[in-house]
Design a protein around this motif. Structure first.
Motif, mmCIF file in Angstrom:
data_model
loop_
_atom_site.group_PDB
_atom_site.id
_atom_site.type_symbol
_atom_site.label_atom_id
_atom_site.label_comp_id
_atom_site.label_asym_id
_atom_site.label_seq_id
_atom_site.Cartn_x
_atom_site.Cartn_y
_atom_site.Cartn_z
ATOM 1 N N LEU A 1 -11.978 -7.135 -34.453
ATOM 2 C CA LEU A 1 -10.960 -6.340 -33.762
ATOM 3 C C LEU A 1 -11.286 -4.851 -33.704
ATOM 4 O O LEU A 1 -10.762 -4.139 -32.853
ATOM 5 C CB LEU A 1 -9.597 -6.550 -34.436
ATOM 6 C CG LEU A 1 -8.989 -7.933 -34.195
ATOM 7 C CD1 LEU A 1 -7.804 -8.159 -35.113
ATOM 8 C CD2 LEU A 1 -8.568 -8.096 -32.744
ATOM 9 N N ILE B 1 -10.459 -3.878 -29.911
ATOM 10 C CA ILE B 1 -9.446 -2.883 -29.541
ATOM 11 C C ILE B 1 -10.016 -1.879 -28.521
ATOM 12 O O ILE B 1 -9.377 -1.623 -27.500
ATOM 13 C CB ILE B 1 -8.873 -2.184 -30.793
ATOM 14 C CG1 ILE B 1 -8.070 -3.196 -31.626
ATOM 15 C CG2 ILE B 1 -8.000 -0.985 -30.414
ATOM 16 C CD1 ILE B 1 -7.682 -2.709 -33.002
ATOM 17 N N TYR C 1 -9.646 -2.064 -38.980
ATOM 18 C CA TYR C 1 -8.518 -2.869 -38.515
ATOM 19 C C TYR C 1 -8.772 -4.353 -38.787
ATOM 20 O O TYR C 1 -7.876 -5.171 -38.703
ATOM 21 C CB TYR C 1 -8.285 -2.638 -37.016
ATOM 22 C CG TYR C 1 -7.713 -1.266 -36.732
ATOM 23 C CD1 TYR C 1 -6.378 -1.104 -36.382
ATOM 24 C CD2 TYR C 1 -8.499 -0.128 -36.854
ATOM 25 C CE1 TYR C 1 -5.839 0.158 -36.154
ATOM 26 C CE2 TYR C 1 -7.976 1.151 -36.624
ATOM 27 C CZ TYR C 1 -6.649 1.277 -36.283
ATOM 28 O OH TYR C 1 -6.131 2.538 -36.079
ATOM 29 N N GLU D 1 -4.879 -4.786 -40.468
ATOM 30 C CA GLU D 1 -3.782 -4.142 -39.756
ATOM 31 C C GLU D 1 -2.903 -5.155 -39.009
ATOM 32 O O GLU D 1 -3.242 -6.328 -38.909
ATOM 33 C CB GLU D 1 -4.325 -3.100 -38.776
ATOM 34 C CG GLU D 1 -4.503 -1.714 -39.372
ATOM 35 C CD GLU D 1 -3.168 -1.036 -39.670
ATOM 36 O OE1 GLU D 1 -2.106 -1.546 -39.248
ATOM 37 O OE2 GLU D 1 -3.190 0.006 -40.352
ATOM 38 N N LYS D 2 -1.792 -4.651 -38.453
ATOM 39 C CA LYS D 2 -0.867 -5.547 -37.737
ATOM 40 C C LYS D 2 -1.559 -6.218 -36.553
ATOM 41 O O LYS D 2 -1.246 -7.358 -36.213
ATOM 42 C CB LYS D 2 0.377 -4.808 -37.280
ATOM 43 C CG LYS D 2 0.187 -3.721 -36.251
ATOM 44 C CD LYS D 2 1.522 -3.069 -35.912
ATOM 45 C CE LYS D 2 1.368 -1.967 -34.883
ATOM 46 N NZ LYS D 2 0.907 -2.426 -33.572
ATOM 47 N N GLU D 3 -2.537 -5.524 -35.938
ATOM 48 C CA GLU D 3 -3.305 -6.137 -34.853
ATOM 49 C C GLU D 3 -4.042 -7.381 -35.348
ATOM 50 O O GLU D 3 -4.135 -8.390 -34.641
ATOM 51 C CB GLU D 3 -4.306 -5.136 -34.273
ATOM 52 C CG GLU D 3 -3.687 -4.005 -33.479
ATOM 53 C CD GLU D 3 -3.308 -2.800 -34.318
ATOM 54 O OE1 GLU D 3 -3.026 -1.743 -33.731
ATOM 55 O OE2 GLU D 3 -3.287 -2.904 -35.567
ATOM 56 N N GLU E 1 -1.415 -10.166 -36.105
ATOM 57 C CA GLU E 1 -0.929 -10.765 -34.855
ATOM 58 C C GLU E 1 -1.990 -11.613 -34.173
ATOM 59 O O GLU E 1 -1.699 -12.692 -33.651
ATOM 60 C CB GLU E 1 -0.456 -9.646 -33.913
ATOM 61 C CG GLU E 1 0.841 -8.982 -34.378
ATOM 62 C CD GLU E 1 1.155 -7.704 -33.612
ATOM 63 O OE1 GLU E 1 0.392 -7.368 -32.671
ATOM 64 O OE2 GLU E 1 2.155 -7.033 -33.949
ATOM 65 N N TYR E 2 -3.227 -11.141 -34.179
ATOM 66 C CA TYR E 2 -4.303 -11.874 -33.508
ATOM 67 C C TYR E 2 -4.500 -13.253 -34.135
ATOM 68 O O TYR E 2 -4.684 -14.254 -33.432
ATOM 69 C CB TYR E 2 -5.615 -11.077 -33.573
ATOM 70 C CG TYR E 2 -6.745 -11.723 -32.815
ATOM 71 C CD1 TYR E 2 -6.898 -11.515 -31.443
ATOM 72 C CD2 TYR E 2 -7.663 -12.554 -33.461
ATOM 73 C CE1 TYR E 2 -7.928 -12.109 -30.742
ATOM 74 C CE2 TYR E 2 -8.696 -13.164 -32.764
ATOM 75 C CZ TYR E 2 -8.823 -12.931 -31.405
ATOM 76 O OH TYR E 2 -9.843 -13.547 -30.716
#
Length: 282
Positions: free
Chosen positions: A96, A100, A192, A213-215, A218-219
Motif C-alpha cells: 500500500l 496509495i 502504511y 494504517e487504516k488504509e 480497510e484493504y
C-alpha cells in the motif's frame, strides 16, 4: 524489473541496455516495490499525514540523507522511468505504500515462504523482550528516533518487566538470530503497510510495530489487529508498549493473528499464482 533503475548504472546506459533486454524478451513488467520516480514525486507533494519523506519536508538540512531518494526527481531518472513505462506491459505494486501513490495499479503483496519460517507461539516468562534493529542508512526514514525515545521512557517505567535488545547495522543473518527471542519488534513509523522485516517477524508470530494504517485495515478487511500501527509520536508509542507490557496475553493473541494473516495474504505460492495470472493475460 523491480525498479526503473534496476540495472543501477547511469540512466543513459540503463536505457541503452534495457533496449536490448526489452528487444530480447517477449514480455516485460515493472514491479514498484521501493522508491521510484512517481513514488517520490507523490510523497514530495506532502499530501499524506506522514511518509518516509516527512523528516526532509520538515527539515531541508536533511537533504544529503535523502540524496538517493531525490535522484529519482532528476530529469535523467524521470526520462528513464518514462522509457521503462512505455516498454512494459504492466506496472504492479507490492504494497500500500506504493498503491496509495499509484491507485490505478494492481497490488500483489510481497511473498513470504511460510514453509521456511516457522511459527512459534510466544511464551512470556519473567520479562517481555523488545527488539529494535537500527540501520544507520535508514535511521531517519524509519523514524528510529521515535522508538529510541519511547524505549527510554519504557525502560524507566518497567525496569523489572522488560528486556530491550538493540542491534545496530548488523548483517541480516545476525539480525534474524538476535530477534528470534523477541516478543515485540520495533520496525518503522512512517509506513502504511509492512516491508519484509515486519512480514517475516509477523510470520514468526511476533508483535510488530510497523505500518498498519487504516488504509491497510480497510484493504484487507481486518477486524482485529495483526500488527501495531506505529506513528511518529513518542507518547503514542509509549502508550501502546505500556498496554502490551501490562496485558501480555494480548501479545500472544496478536502474534497468532499475525501468523494467520501472513498465511492468508502473503503465502508465496498464492502470490506466485497472482504473478502467473498477470503474465498469462498479457
Amino acid at each position: 524489473m523491480i525498479n526503473s533503475n534496476a540495472i543501477e548504472t547511469y540512466p543513459f546506459l540503463s536505457t541503452y541496455l534495457l533496449k536490448k533486454i526489452f528487444k530480447q524478451n517477449g514480455k516485460s513488467f515493472l514491479l514498484v516495490c521501493g522508491e521510484d520516480t512517481p513514488i517520490i514525486d507523490f510523497l514530495m507533494r506532502d499530501t499524506l499525514k506522514y511518509s518516509i519523506m516527512t523528516p526532509l519536508l520538515k527539515n531541508s538540512k536533511l537533504k544529503s540523507d535523502y540524496r538517493f531518494s531525490l535522484k529519482y526527481m532528476k530529469d535523467s531518472y524521470r526520462n528513464l522511468f518514462d522509457f521503462v513505462s512505455l516498454n512494459v506491459l504492466e506496472i504492479i505494486v507490492s504494497d500500500l505504500d506504493y498503491k496509495i501513490p499509484l491507485p490505478e495499479k494492481k497490488l500483489i503483496p510481497n511473498p513470504i515462504n511460510t514453509t521456511k519460517i516457522s511459527f512459534e507461539s510466544l511464551i512470556i516468562n519473567e520479562r517481555i523482550i523488545i527488539f529494535i534493529g537500527i540501520n544507520k542508512g535508514s535511521y531517519i526514514k524509519k523514524g528510529s528516533l521515535f522508538f529510541e525515545e519511547a524505549l527510554e521512557i519504557i525502560k524507566e517505567k518497567y525496569k523489572a518487566k522488560i528486556e530491550i535488545i538493540t542491534v545496530e547495522s548488523v548483517p541480516y543473518n545476525e539480525y534474524i538470530t538476535l530477534y528470534n527471542k523477541a516478543h515485540v519488534v520495533l520496525d518503522q513509523v512512517y509506513g502504511y503497510d509492512q516491508g519484509y522485516n515486519a512480514l517475516e517477524a509477523m510470520a514468526k508470530g511476533k508483535v510488530v510495530f510497523t505500518g498498519a494504517e487504516k488504509e491497510f485495515i480497510e484493504y484487507y478487511n481486518l477486524g482485529e489487529r495483526v500488527a501495531i500501527n506505529a506513528l511518529p509520536d513518542v507518547n503514542y508509542l509509549v502508550d501502546e508498549l505500556s498496554f502490551l507490557i501490562e496485558n501480555p496475553e494480548e501479545i500472544i493473541a496478536i502474534g497468532k493473528r499475525a501468523r494467520a494473516f501472513i498465511e492468508k495474504e502473503h503465502n508465496y505460492i498464492k502470490i506466485a499464482e497472482k504473478y502467473l495470472e498477470i503474465w498469462n493475460k498479457n
